[in-house]
Design an enzyme around this catalytic site. Structure first.
Site, PDB file in Angstrom:
ATOM      1  N   ASP A  39      46.552  30.031  -8.151  1.00  9.41           N
ATOM      2  CA  ASP A  39      45.652  28.895  -7.940  1.00  9.41           C
ATOM      3  C   ASP A  39      45.590  28.107  -9.247  1.00  9.41           C
ATOM      4  O   ASP A  39      45.098  28.609 -10.258  1.00  9.41           O
ATOM      5  CB  ASP A  39      44.261  29.403  -7.544  1.00  9.41           C
TER       6      ASP A  39
ATOM      7  N   HIS B 282      44.553  26.231  -4.118  1.00  5.62           N
ATOM      8  CA  HIS B 282      43.101  26.334  -4.204  1.00  5.62           C
ATOM      9  C   HIS B 282      42.421  26.303  -2.832  1.00  5.62           C
ATOM     10  O   HIS B 282      41.241  26.614  -2.729  1.00  5.62           O
ATOM     11  CB  HIS B 282      42.581  25.172  -5.068  1.00  5.62           C
TER      12      HIS B 282
ATOM     13  N   SER C 216      34.991  26.958  -3.232  1.00  7.63           N
ATOM     14  CA  SER C 216      34.986  26.217  -4.491  1.00  7.63           C
ATOM     15  C   SER C 216      33.560  25.838  -4.897  1.00  7.63           C
ATOM     16  O   SER C 216      32.724  26.708  -5.096  1.00  7.63           O
ATOM     17  CB  SER C 216      35.901  24.991  -4.373  1.00  7.63           C
TER      18      SER C 216
END
Length: 274
Positions: free
Chosen positions: A217, A246, A95
């Site tokens: 996601d 995620h 991320s």
């Protein structure tokens, strides 16, 4: 232990000629890699660290101005590598940290042999020519909810991001690490992440990139992984895995860890990059 190492709770494990550095995402800390590290330490030197502002770090060290952009995190990463005298590494970022690795590789490409981007996005808000998955109003509402009642926000946000109910181990773990972040810091980091636009950096990346994405996601649509692939300046490859959420390395390690290990050990070939 050096100053930077201590501030970021850096841990070095395993042995091997190659070094793998693991960077965690928003609301987590280095413990999120607990399923991957044991599979790496026999073959690689493994480095884990905490992003400044995450629960285990000293909140007094969090500089709101420095971390209002990802450059601050990128300079931290470079400082960690320099203090450990790492001259080249395989960097796996999740991320926010995937984009941290992208930016750091532009500043210091010599430090990275390849970057593995897990659940990466250069921009979360939709634009005229880009689908990021969110409208600005969505982010504003989430920020308002965080400010109003942080714990209640976590109770709603964690299951959505993980893709499970509150009783699942992964949701409980993500909730725990989110709750360990001081609320004002969490809000600041959240705003930084969900309002940045890093698309202009992609063409400047020359280090090979492996893009790993969940098929479902909520935070990052599959189209984003293809956008990154098409716009990176160097070689890249995309793999969409049959996972939901995620944080697939936390919620579905049985599927995700073998994929990550394969991308760590194998480089992109000419055929792959086509």
């Amino acid at each position: 232990m050096g100053v930077v190492e201590e501030a970021h709770n850096v841990k070095v494990m395993g042995s091997g000629s190659k070094t793998v550095v693991l960077g965690h995402g928003f609301g987590t800390d280095q413990s999120v890699w607990k399923h991957l590290v044991p599979a790496l330490v026999d073959e690689y030197r493994v480095v884990v660290y905490d992003n400044m502002g995450s629960g285990p770090t000293n909140p007094d060290y969090f500089d709101f101005e420095r971390y209002s952009s990802l450059e601050g995190y990128a300079y931290d990463l470079i400082a960690i590598l320099e203090e450990l005298q790492i001259t080249s590494c395989i960097y796996l970022g999740h991320s926010i940290s995937s984009m941290t690795g992208v930016i750091a590789s532009i500043f210091r490409p010599d430090l990275f042999s390849k970057i593995i981007l897990l659940s990466a996005s250069p921009r979360f808000i939709n634009a005229e020519d880009y689908f990021g998955g969110f409208e600005k109003e969505d982010i504003d509402q989430l920020c308002q909810a965080m400010e109003s009642n942080y714990k209640s926000w976590i109770d709603g946000f964690a299951p959505l991001v993980i893709g499970g109910d509150m009783d699942s181990v992964a949701v409980q773990e993500f909730s725990r690490t989110l709750f360990n972040v001081r609320p004002d810091i969490s809000l600041s980091v959240f705003r930084t992440i969900f309002t940045f636009d890093l698309r202009h950096f992609l063409s400047r990346v020359t280090v090979p990139c492996h893009i790993i994405q969940s098929s479902k996601d909520l935070a990052v649509p599959v189209a984003v992984s293809e956008y990154i692939h098409q716009n990176l300046g160097g070689k890249s490859i995309v793999e969409v895995i049959s996972t939901e959420g995620h944080l697939p390395h936390l919620s579905a390690p049985e599927v995700t860890i073998p994929v990550l290990l394969r991308h760590i050990s194998h480089d992109i070939t000419t055929d792959d990059a086509c």
